[in-house]
Design a protein around this motif. Structure first.
Motif, PDB file in Angstrom:
ATOM      1  N   ASN A 185     -38.848  26.432  -0.763  1.00 40.55           N
ATOM      2  CA  ASN A 185     -37.461  26.049  -1.374  1.00 40.55           C
ATOM      3  C   ASN A 185     -37.865  25.574  -2.824  1.00 40.55           C
ATOM      4  OD1 ASN A 185     -34.899  25.362  -2.404  1.00 40.55           O
ATOM      5  ND2 ASN A 185     -34.457  24.270  -0.401  1.00 40.55           N
ATOM      6  N   ASN A 186     -37.624  26.253  -3.576  1.00 36.39           N
ATOM      7  CA  ASN A 186     -37.962  25.869  -5.483  1.00 36.39           C
ATOM      8  C   ASN A 186     -36.982  24.669  -5.700  1.00 36.39           C
ATOM      9  OD1 ASN A 186     -39.763  27.687  -5.615  1.00 36.39           O
ATOM     10  ND2 ASN A 186     -38.631  29.367  -6.152  1.00 36.39           N
ATOM     11  N   GLN A 187     -35.928  24.360  -5.007  1.00 34.25           N
ATOM     12  CA  GLN A 187     -35.119  23.287  -5.462  1.00 34.25           C
ATOM     13  C   GLN A 187     -35.840  22.026  -4.985  1.00 34.25           C
ATOM     14  OE1 GLN A 187     -32.277  24.011  -7.066  1.00 34.25           O
ATOM     15  NE2 GLN A 187     -33.058  26.042  -6.943  1.00 34.25           N
ATOM     16  N   LEU A 188     -36.844  21.846  -4.207  1.00 36.23           N
ATOM     17  CA  LEU A 188     -37.484  20.769  -3.875  1.00 36.23           C
ATOM     18  C   LEU A 188     -38.657  20.425  -4.573  1.00 36.23           C
ATOM     19  CD1 LEU A 188     -37.071  21.152   0.109  1.00 36.23           C
ATOM     20  CD2 LEU A 188     -35.659  19.964  -1.485  1.00 36.23           C
ATOM     21  N   ILE A 189     -39.337  19.270  -4.631  1.00 35.96           N
ATOM     22  CA  ILE A 189     -40.341  18.887  -5.264  1.00 35.96           C
ATOM     23  C   ILE A 189     -41.559  19.534  -4.593  1.00 35.96           C
ATOM     24  CG2 ILE A 189     -42.161  17.044  -6.162  1.00 35.96           C
ATOM     25  CD1 ILE A 189     -39.523  15.284  -6.194  1.00 35.96           C
ATOM     26  N   HIS A 190     -42.382  20.374  -5.177  1.00 34.55           N
ATOM     27  CA  HIS A 190     -43.577  21.244  -4.684  1.00 34.55           C
ATOM     28  C   HIS A 190     -44.799  20.489  -4.233  1.00 34.55           C
ATOM     29  CE1 HIS A 190     -41.633  25.043  -5.419  1.00 34.55           C
ATOM     30  NE2 HIS A 190     -41.469  24.689  -6.686  1.00 34.55           N
ATOM     31  N   LEU A 191     -44.593  19.810  -3.076  1.00 34.28           N
ATOM     32  CA  LEU A 191     -45.701  19.163  -2.525  1.00 34.28           C
ATOM     33  C   LEU A 191     -45.975  19.906  -1.019  1.00 34.28           C
ATOM     34  CD1 LEU A 191     -45.213  15.155  -3.070  1.00 34.28           C
ATOM     35  CD2 LEU A 191     -47.019  16.634  -3.821  1.00 34.28           C
ATOM     36  N   GLY A 192     -45.237  20.824  -0.640  1.00 30.85           N
ATOM     37  CA  GLY A 192     -45.487  21.256   0.489  1.00 30.85           C
ATOM     38  C   GLY A 192     -46.162  22.814   0.527  1.00 30.85           C
ATOM     39  N   HIS A 250     -35.039  13.181   0.287  1.00 35.28           N
ATOM     40  CA  HIS A 250     -35.166  12.771  -1.143  1.00 35.28           C
ATOM     41  C   HIS A 250     -35.518  14.139  -1.803  1.00 35.28           C
ATOM     42  CE1 HIS A 250     -35.123   8.801   1.055  1.00 35.28           C
ATOM     43  NE2 HIS A 250     -34.445   8.410  -0.363  1.00 35.28           N
ATOM     44  N   GLY A 251     -35.341  15.084  -1.422  1.00 35.33           N
ATOM     45  CA  GLY A 251     -35.723  16.318  -2.179  1.00 35.33           C
ATOM     46  C   GLY A 251     -37.191  16.555  -2.172  1.00 35.33           C
ATOM     47  N   ILE A 252     -37.998  16.182  -1.217  1.00 42.48           N
ATOM     48  CA  ILE A 252     -39.645  16.299  -1.456  1.00 42.48           C
ATOM     49  C   ILE A 252     -40.167  17.208  -0.454  1.00 42.48           C
ATOM     50  CG2 ILE A 252     -41.645  14.942  -1.441  1.00 42.48           C
ATOM     51  CD1 ILE A 252     -40.093  12.649  -2.494  1.00 42.48           C
ATOM     52  N   ASN A 253     -40.968  18.257  -0.635  1.00 41.47           N
ATOM     53  CA  ASN A 253     -41.419  19.044   0.276  1.00 41.47           C
ATOM     54  C   ASN A 253     -42.923  18.457   0.703  1.00 41.47           C
ATOM     55  OD1 ASN A 253     -40.942  21.239   1.554  1.00 41.47           O
ATOM     56  ND2 ASN A 253     -40.536  22.533  -0.266  1.00 41.47           N
TER      57      ASN A 253
END
Length: 477
Positions: A109-116, A428-431
């Motif tokens: 999901n590109n809306q979330l911060i890319h830590l996943g 909190h929008g974090i992956n």
């Protein structure tokens, strides 16, 4: 086989790392270096340019070349590597399938911060070089290239890949290469061709959750063997291969996801020997090999395969772009009888993209991209490790030290449930990806995997700090 300038650069890099050449030391001029080594001026220039790209030397206008690299004291070098439970391998179904699917959807999901999801930053993708290669490929393609393409893959790309790998020291003939829509489709095609539903596949654990999800969807069982930051026990692998329901192994020898280990050449050779001895095929996923933190690409298990028991798979999704859906599997001669069945199962791949990738390889733009990418990845991963250690200061954490790729495996105190942390991060929008997806029996419940493929921006720093603050609050620190 490495080119002469690459071998010379590797020799000089060793002298710099070992301290024989120190930071600030002036090097021979290009002409002096060429004369001393008995090489052409062009070879000397290529050698120095490679060392520059690696961040080991620099050129000063009208003054010459100087050593740049220096090992700085790192206050966080005391970080321990993650601990890994020991267990006896046994055949079982993949667990948490619905959760696997849900989290994988969240991870892209590109809306979330890319830590996943493990993916490169767009800033590390050579978009202009890709554009030029696709344009050139379209300009020079033949009329038949606009018809249905060869199900095995366009011959030009297969020849380009064969030549590209030969530069790195291993040889696979173009006629053995099959082009696929990425690495996972390649794995799926091979698994369905050489095994049956209900068969067991040997995997090291913790293991990439996407592979586990694939095996579950294909109704294959798994036999897990314990892995750690140094690799996995080959005696356990041999024991698992002897089990009657074990029909294949799915292994990553170079920078495995999520641990980042790279097996030694001796271990890879031993695996190839075991595969032949027990007639247990190895499906080798080598998707991270070109993301080494050193310039030399490590050899695959396939290099030592003398009896046709290793099926080599990969793609450019981790080294170039995840949207460039081009992967491959390579069929050893022993399995040539499966050719027709594989062609039926293989999905046609976009011809312009195949020709564009071939152009990128032949033009040397892909090689240049890799040369520049590797030192950047090394620096970026170290920045993440340093910041994570700083953010979690006061918490007893363990963190892997990958030798390549950009996956980080963070082990938290036993009281921490990574599923709870995942839920907090989503709010909190974090992956992130919780450790329970990487193996059975909830062995890695207190672990998370993080992506270090994006620049350590202020936004990502704030996200990591938010995760650390939640852990500290949970531990009442």
């Amino acid at each position: 086989m490495a080119f002469q300038y690459q071998s010379l650069a590797a020799s000089m890099a060793h002298k710099i790392y070992s301290g024989e050449l120190i930071a600030g030391q002036r090097l021979n001029s290009l002409r002096q270096f060429a004369q001393k080594q008995g090489i052409s001026l062009n070879t000397a220039k290529n050698c120095y340019e490679l060392l520059e790209a690696q961040g080991l030397i620099y050129a000063q206008n009208k003054a010459g070349y100087f050593v740049k690299w220096q090992q700085l004291a790192n206050p966080y070098d005391h970080l321990a590597l993650p601990e890994h439970p020991d267990f006896q391998p046994a055949s079982r179904d993949v667990s948490h399938l619905e959760l696997q699917i849900q989290i994988q959807e969240d991870a892209i999901n590109n809306q979330l911060i890319h830590l996943g999801s493990i993916q490169l930053s767009p800033n590390l993708i050579p978009t202009e070089a890709l554009r030029r290669s696709v344009q050139r490929a379209l300009k020079h393609c033949k009329p038949e290239d606009f018809l249905y393409s060869d199900r095995q893959g366009h011959p030009i790309l297969r020849e380009a890949l064969s030549a590209h790998w030969a530069e790195d020291g291993f040889h696979i003939a173009a006629e053995q290469i099959y082009i696929s829509n990425g690495c996972m489709p390649a794995l799926s095609t091979i698994i369905q061709t050489i095994t049956e539903p209900g068969d067991s596949i040997i995997v090291p654990t913790p293991n990439y959750n996407g592979q586990l999800q694939l095996l579950a969807l294909l109704k294959r069982k798994i036999i897990e063997i314990p892995a750690d930051s140094n690799g996995f026990d080959l005696e356990r692998l041999a024991q698992a291969m002897q089990q009657p329901h074990a029909k294949a192994c799915l292994l990553t020898a170079n920078f495995q996801n999520p641990l980042g280990f790279c097996l030694s050449n001796q271990e890879k050779e031993k695996i190839a020997q075991l595969a032949a001895q027990y007639q247990c095929p190895v499906i080798e996923d080598d998707i991270y090999a070109e993301c080494s933190h050193a310039q030399q690409r490590p050899l695959p298990i396939q290099y030592w395969d003398q009896h046709g028991y290793v099926v080599y798979c990969g793609s450019v999704s981790k080294s170039l772009s995840p949207s460039y859906r081009v992967g491959w599997f390579c069929l050893p001669t022993r399995l040539k009888h499966l050719h027709a069945r594989l062609l039926i199962q293989n999905v046609l791949v976009n011809t312009p993209l195949q020709l564009g990738l071939a152009d990128l390889i032949y033009s040397r733009a892909y090689r240049q991209h890799l040369t520049a990418l590797k030192p950047k990845l090394h620096e970026q991963v170290q920045q993440y490790r340093d910041f994570i250690a700083h953010a979690f200061e006061g918490v007893e954490i363990r963190l892997n030290q990958p030798q390549g790729s950009y996956a980080l495996w963070l082990q938290l105190p036993a009281q921490i449930d990574s599923w709870d942390l995942y839920c907090f991060a989503q709010q909190h929008g974090i992956n992130i990806v919780p450790g329970l997806l990487f193996g059975g029996a909830d062995r890695y419940r207190n672990c998370i995997r993080l992506n270090a493929g994006h620049e350590l921006s202020e936004q990502i720093q704030q996200a990591i700090q938010l995760l650390a603050n939640w852990v500290k609050k949970t531990l009442k620190i």
